[in-house]
Design an enzyme around this catalytic site. Structure first.
Site, PDB file in Angstrom:
ATOM      1  N   ASP A 162       0.735  -1.279  -0.202  1.00 28.97           N
ATOM      2  CA  ASP A 162      -0.004  -0.177   0.020  1.00 28.97           C
ATOM      3  C   ASP A 162       0.973   1.146   0.141  1.00 28.97           C
ATOM      4  O   ASP A 162       1.845   1.571   0.648  1.00 28.97           O
ATOM      5  CB  ASP A 162      -1.037   0.111   1.229  1.00 28.97           C
ATOM      6  CG  ASP A 162      -1.961   1.302   1.223  1.00 28.97           C
ATOM      7  OD1 ASP A 162      -2.539   1.307   0.304  1.00 28.97           O
ATOM      8  OD2 ASP A 162      -1.618   2.065   2.125  1.00 28.97           O
ATOM      9  N   GLU A 246      -1.177  -1.286  -6.073  1.00 22.05           N
ATOM     10  CA  GLU A 246      -2.280  -0.861  -6.738  1.00 22.05           C
ATOM     11  C   GLU A 246      -1.803  -0.211  -8.073  1.00 22.05           C
ATOM     12  O   GLU A 246      -0.952   0.556  -8.223  1.00 22.05           O
ATOM     13  CB  GLU A 246      -2.966   0.227  -5.630  1.00 22.05           C
ATOM     14  CG  GLU A 246      -3.576  -0.245  -4.432  1.00 22.05           C
ATOM     15  CD  GLU A 246      -4.083   0.961  -3.619  1.00 22.05           C
ATOM     16  OE1 GLU A 246      -5.308   1.196  -3.498  1.00 22.05           O
ATOM     17  OE2 GLU A 246      -3.106   1.627  -3.207  1.00 22.05           O
ATOM     18  N   ASP A 342      -3.300   1.894   6.716  1.00 20.39           N
ATOM     19  CA  ASP A 342      -2.409   1.580   5.746  1.00 20.39           C
ATOM     20  C   ASP A 342      -2.424   0.000   5.454  1.00 20.39           C
ATOM     21  O   ASP A 342      -2.018  -0.490   4.538  1.00 20.39           O
ATOM     22  CB  ASP A 342      -0.793   2.021   5.781  1.00 20.39           C
ATOM     23  CG  ASP A 342      -0.959   3.529   5.688  1.00 20.39           C
ATOM     24  OD1 ASP A 342      -2.024   4.223   5.099  1.00 20.39           O
ATOM     25  OD2 ASP A 342      -0.236   4.412   6.045  1.00 20.39           O
TER      26      ASP A 342
END
Ligand SMILES: [Zn+2]
Length: 382
Positions: A162, A246, A342
């Site tokens: 992340d 991501e 997170d």
């Protein structure tokens, strides 16, 4: 060396001008061999007697660089080639005639002779070519080599990553990796230097001195960041067989926070801070490094859609904005699960990666992995 680099830049620009002129009148694009014939003419021209001084192979390599720039343009990988100014093309390359004395940290180059360099690491494999370049008043030598390596077998488990502003990256296994924020640390000093520069008379000696200080600081910041990114991406790719990130459109995230006059940006202040943090920490560069380093190690990097990864509860699956009370804290309104926000994001990203793999969907990310068969070792001249 400056003269050599200058000759290469001159040849690059002259060849580009020639190609452009031909393009305008609808003539065919010249290949490398035809350009070399022109080069022979230019070298014997009385207008540019200094061009003869440069080694013939390095100016030919400049033509090769231009050819590559055109190829990248034709294959839609890059913009149309541009003319190079001093500072944009301060380099030259020897394709042969190099003698490397690895153990003593010295190298012999055609027309330049033996030179010492600061040996940062051993050069492995057979030397293919050598590039000498100028960057921030320092000369660097890049040695490209070729060698056979065993097919790497990926080691370690899978991990989700992340990306955050407070923390550069959070791994799904909970191990933190601190942000450096090199820019912020030096920001105050940078502003001070810039202010000093603006008070000086432009182009005066004092102005130049102040300007040099600003430049040096920028260079230092860039180096700190580069060092950090390489160490972090190396550590992650060494210990993991699968890395899930991501698929953030970094460019969208960092696009003008101020918005346009028709659609002014909301929350401009907070967003510009975020933009800066992302740019500062070089997320897209980090991802690029992870991609090729994972490929080197036989591992895999996959990118998953980023929607709601910060709002899904990893325990019960409840998805809600309310799960995310603050920037740092995740607290599920369904089951009461609590964790650092997170970390929850990283866990959800890994989960999504597993699902993507299980469905057998195309996991190829939009940046295809470019694997070079060669290796480049760079060192500064001592
Ligand atoms: Zn829950």
């Amino acid at each position: 060396m400056r003269q050599f680099a200058g000759a290469c830049r001159f040849v690059y620009n002259k060849a580009l001008a020639l190609q452009k002129a031909r393009r305008e009148v609808g003539e065919k694009h010249l290949g490398y061999a035809s350009l070399c014939k022109h080069l022979t003419e230019w070298r014997s021209s009385a207008e540019t007697p200094w061009l003869k001084e440069a080694h013939s192979q390095i100016v030919q390599q400049a033509l090769k660089d231009l050819e590559r720039a055109y190829r990248n343009f034709f294959e839609k990988r890059a913009a149309f080639p541009k003319f190079k100014k001093r500072g944009q093309y301060d380099r030259f390359r020897f394709p042969q005639g190099i003698t490397l004395d690895n153990s003593n940290g010295r190298i012999k180059l055609p027309k330049l002779g033996w030179m010492r360099y600061r040996k940062s690491r051993d050069v492995l494999g057979e030397v293919r070519n050598v590039t000498v370049s100028l960057s921030h008043c320092k000369w660097f030598v890049s040695i490209q080599t070729e060698r056979t390596v065993e097919h790497a077998v990926a080691q370690g488990a899978a991990v989700g990553i992340d990306v955050g502003v407070a923390r550069f990256v959070t791994l799904s296994n909970g191990r933190p990796l601190e942000a450096i924020n090199s820019f912020r640390k030096h920001e105050a000093r940078l502003r001070r230097y810039q202010r000093r520069t603006s008070r000086k008379v432009k182009f005066s000696n004092n102005w130049k001195k102040a300007q040099a200080k600003v430049k040096n600081l920028h260079y230092r910041i860039a180096n700190i960041r580069k060092d950090f990114l390489h160490k972090a991406s190396a550590a992650i790719s060494k210990n993991h067989a699968l890395v899930v990130v991501e698929d953030l459109k970094v460019r969208n995230m960092t696009a003008s926070a101020a918005g346009t006059s028709e659609a002014p940006g909301v929350n401009v202040r907070a967003k510009s801070g975020l933009n800066k943090a992302i740019l500062d920490q070089g997320w897209s560069e980090f991802r690029r490094q992870l991609e090729y380093k994972m490929a080197w190690k036989g591992g895999k990097l996959i990118a998953v859609p980023p929607q709601y990864t910060s709002q899904i509860c990893p325990r019960c699956g409840h998805t809600s904005k309310d799960n995310r009370k603050t920037q740092a804290k995740f607290e599920c309104v369904g089951c009461g699960f609590e964790e650092h926000a997170d970390l929850v994001g990283a866990i959800n990203i890994l989960e999504r990666g597993y699902r993507l793999l299980a469905r057998g969907e195309s996991v190829q990310s939009d940046h295809s992995v470019k694997q070079e068969p060669t290796e480049v070792t760079q060192a500064a001249f001592a």
